[in-house]
Scaffold this motif. Sequence first.
Motif, PDB file in Angstrom:
ATOM      1  N   ASN A 165      46.321  34.591  46.430  1.00 25.79           N
ATOM      2  CA  ASN A 165      45.965  35.342  45.234  1.00 25.79           C
ATOM      3  C   ASN A 165      44.847  36.347  45.530  1.00 25.79           C
ATOM      4  N   ALA A 166      43.855  35.905  46.321  1.00 23.42           N
ATOM      5  CA  ALA A 166      42.727  36.778  46.639  1.00 23.42           C
ATOM      6  C   ALA A 166      43.130  37.915  47.564  1.00 23.42           C
ATOM      7  N   VAL A 167      44.031  37.631  48.533  1.00 25.29           N
ATOM      8  CA  VAL A 167      44.379  38.632  49.545  1.00 25.29           C
ATOM      9  C   VAL A 167      45.565  39.494  49.109  1.00 25.29           C
ATOM     10  N   LEU A 168      46.615  38.840  48.555  1.00 25.38           N
ATOM     11  CA  LEU A 168      47.848  39.561  48.251  1.00 25.38           C
ATOM     12  C   LEU A 168      48.149  39.667  46.754  1.00 25.38           C
ATOM     13  N   GLY A 169      47.376  38.982  45.945  1.00 26.06           N
ATOM     14  CA  GLY A 169      47.642  39.015  44.515  1.00 26.06           C
ATOM     15  C   GLY A 169      48.827  38.168  44.089  1.00 26.06           C
ATOM     16  N   TRP A 170      49.229  37.186  44.902  1.00 21.74           N
ATOM     17  CA  TRP A 170      50.379  36.319  44.571  1.00 21.74           C
ATOM     18  C   TRP A 170      49.915  35.151  43.701  1.00 21.74           C
ATOM     19  N   SER A 171      49.738  35.356  42.452  1.00 25.43           N
ATOM     20  CA  SER A 171      49.223  34.312  41.574  1.00 25.43           C
ATOM     21  C   SER A 171      50.223  33.180  41.348  1.00 25.43           C
ATOM     22  N   TRP A 172      51.514  33.407  41.643  1.00 23.01           N
ATOM     23  CA  TRP A 172      52.542  32.393  41.407  1.00 23.01           C
ATOM     24  C   TRP A 172      52.618  31.374  42.550  1.00 23.01           C
ATOM     25  N   ALA A 173      51.977  31.648  43.684  1.00 22.12           N
ATOM     26  CA  ALA A 173      52.150  30.804  44.875  1.00 22.12           C
ATOM     27  C   ALA A 173      51.651  29.380  44.652  1.00 22.12           C
ATOM     28  N   ASP A 174      50.480  29.240  44.029  1.00 19.87           N
ATOM     29  CA  ASP A 174      49.914  27.905  43.854  1.00 19.87           C
ATOM     30  C   ASP A 174      50.730  27.040  42.894  1.00 19.87           C
TER      31      ASP A 174
ATOM     32  N   VAL B 274      54.266  24.636  35.472  1.00 19.30           N
ATOM     33  CA  VAL B 274      55.310  25.321  34.703  1.00 19.30           C
ATOM     34  C   VAL B 274      54.686  26.298  33.712  1.00 19.30           C
ATOM     35  N   ARG B 275      53.616  25.878  33.046  1.00 16.87           N
ATOM     36  CA  ARG B 275      52.952  26.762  32.090  1.00 16.87           C
ATOM     37  C   ARG B 275      52.410  28.016  32.779  1.00 16.87           C
ATOM     38  N   SER B 276      51.804  27.830  33.963  1.00 16.54           N
ATOM     39  CA  SER B 276      51.263  28.977  34.693  1.00 16.54           C
ATOM     40  C   SER B 276      52.367  29.938  35.115  1.00 16.54           C
ATOM     41  N   LEU B 277      53.505  29.373  35.553  1.00 14.89           N
ATOM     42  CA  LEU B 277      54.617  30.231  35.976  1.00 14.89           C
ATOM     43  C   LEU B 277      55.218  30.988  34.794  1.00 14.89           C
ATOM     44  N   LEU B 278      55.348  30.322  33.638  1.00 11.40           N
ATOM     45  CA  LEU B 278      55.957  30.964  32.473  1.00 11.40           C
ATOM     46  C   LEU B 278      55.041  32.014  31.847  1.00 11.40           C
ATOM     47  N   VAL B 279      53.773  31.668  31.760  1.00 10.52           N
ATOM     48  CA  VAL B 279      52.820  32.586  31.131  1.00 10.52           C
ATOM     49  C   VAL B 279      52.473  33.735  32.062  1.00 10.52           C
ATOM     50  N   GLY B 280      52.508  33.449  33.373  1.00 10.91           N
ATOM     51  CA  GLY B 280      52.192  34.485  34.346  1.00 10.91           C
ATOM     52  C   GLY B 280      50.732  34.883  34.349  1.00 10.91           C
ATOM     53  N   GLU B 281      49.861  33.886  34.153  1.00 14.15           N
ATOM     54  CA  GLU B 281      48.432  34.161  34.133  1.00 14.15           C
ATOM     55  C   GLU B 281      47.951  34.607  35.517  1.00 14.15           C
ATOM     56  N   ALA B 282      47.129  35.623  35.532  1.00 12.96           N
ATOM     57  CA  ALA B 282      46.577  36.125  36.796  1.00 12.96           C
ATOM     58  C   ALA B 282      45.105  35.758  36.872  1.00 12.96           C
ATOM     59  N   ALA B 283      44.800  34.755  37.702  1.00 13.66           N
ATOM     60  CA  ALA B 283      43.416  34.313  37.844  1.00 13.66           C
ATOM     61  C   ALA B 283      42.638  35.281  38.728  1.00 13.66           C
ATOM     62  N   GLN B 284      41.333  35.318  38.495  1.00 13.97           N
ATOM     63  CA  GLN B 284      40.467  36.123  39.331  1.00 13.97           C
ATOM     64  C   GLN B 284      40.229  35.405  40.661  1.00 13.97           C
ATOM     65  N   PRO B 285      40.018  36.138  41.754  1.00  5.23           N
ATOM     66  CA  PRO B 285      39.697  35.497  43.037  1.00  5.23           C
ATOM     67  C   PRO B 285      38.440  34.645  42.904  1.00  5.23           C
ATOM     68  N   SER B 286      38.432  33.493  43.566  1.00  3.64           N
ATOM     69  CA  SER B 286      37.298  32.577  43.476  1.00  3.64           C
ATOM     70  C   SER B 286      36.873  32.124  44.869  1.00  3.64           C
ATOM     71  N   GLY B 287      35.768  32.679  45.349  1.00  2.00           N
ATOM     72  CA  GLY B 287      35.243  32.251  46.641  1.00  2.00           C
ATOM     73  C   GLY B 287      34.787  30.814  46.616  1.00  2.00           C
ATOM     74  N   VAL B 288      34.206  30.382  45.486  1.00  2.00           N
ATOM     75  CA  VAL B 288      33.770  28.991  45.353  1.00  2.00           C
ATOM     76  C   VAL B 288      34.972  28.062  45.426  1.00  2.00           C
ATOM     77  N   GLY B 289      36.052  28.433  44.748  1.00  2.00           N
ATOM     78  CA  GLY B 289      37.259  27.608  44.773  1.00  2.00           C
ATOM     79  C   GLY B 289      37.856  27.503  46.158  1.00  2.00           C
ATOM     80  N   ILE B 290      37.888  28.616  46.884  1.00  2.00           N
ATOM     81  CA  ILE B 290      38.417  28.595  48.256  1.00  2.00           C
ATOM     82  C   ILE B 290      37.560  27.697  49.139  1.00  2.00           C
TER      83      ILE B 290
END
Length: 221
Positions: free
Chosen positions: A171-180, A102-118
Amino acid sequence: MTALAPLTPSRRERLNRRSLRLAYATVGYNVAEGVVAIIAGAVASSTALIGFGIDSGIEVSSATVVIWQFRSTLPEARERLALKLIAVSFFALAAWVGFDSVRSLLVGEAAQPSGVGIGLAAVSVVVMPLLVWAKRRTGRELGSASVEADSTQTLLCTYLSAVLLIGLTLNAVLGWSWADPAAALVIAAVAVREGVQAWRGEACDDCAAPGAEQACQDGCC
């Protein structure tokens, strides 16, 4: 589902040892997973990755409960309390994932792509189902609701791994930071449901009643 054959003392002892080994394996993997996820999340400013790392810590707590139970000379005596403790870990998982999403959706934070995370999420999607299968098979043969509840906790971690993988990739391909965070809210709801079922797991005490074995196997056990 057919009723399981009674366990011999030697077979029960082997299953108890297997439950311990699986719990130790879960702790080891999730500690490493959590450290990598939190570091990668901090580098990429990804709340999803950091939340995944914290979830790994909650998964460690669930496996630790199983270790505590099966290090006893009479694990069955600790079954009820073990279920309560695992239920608490479910609620903690739901609370964290729900709050963070909920916090991520409300704040709308845009994380950087993370190859390690993927990469980490992809490995977890492969490893976690193997642990789930082994735990669930052992728990059912042993008749341990706590081992099965821990397998469900690991299954939820598998779902979170898949959600994280999809979210980070989008997020990395389309920039959809809200998906997760949006998908993780569904996982939080499932965690609450599983926590309630684990908390009520003491109903399995009634399995000793004549004719109750089938109902128990179809229910909480």
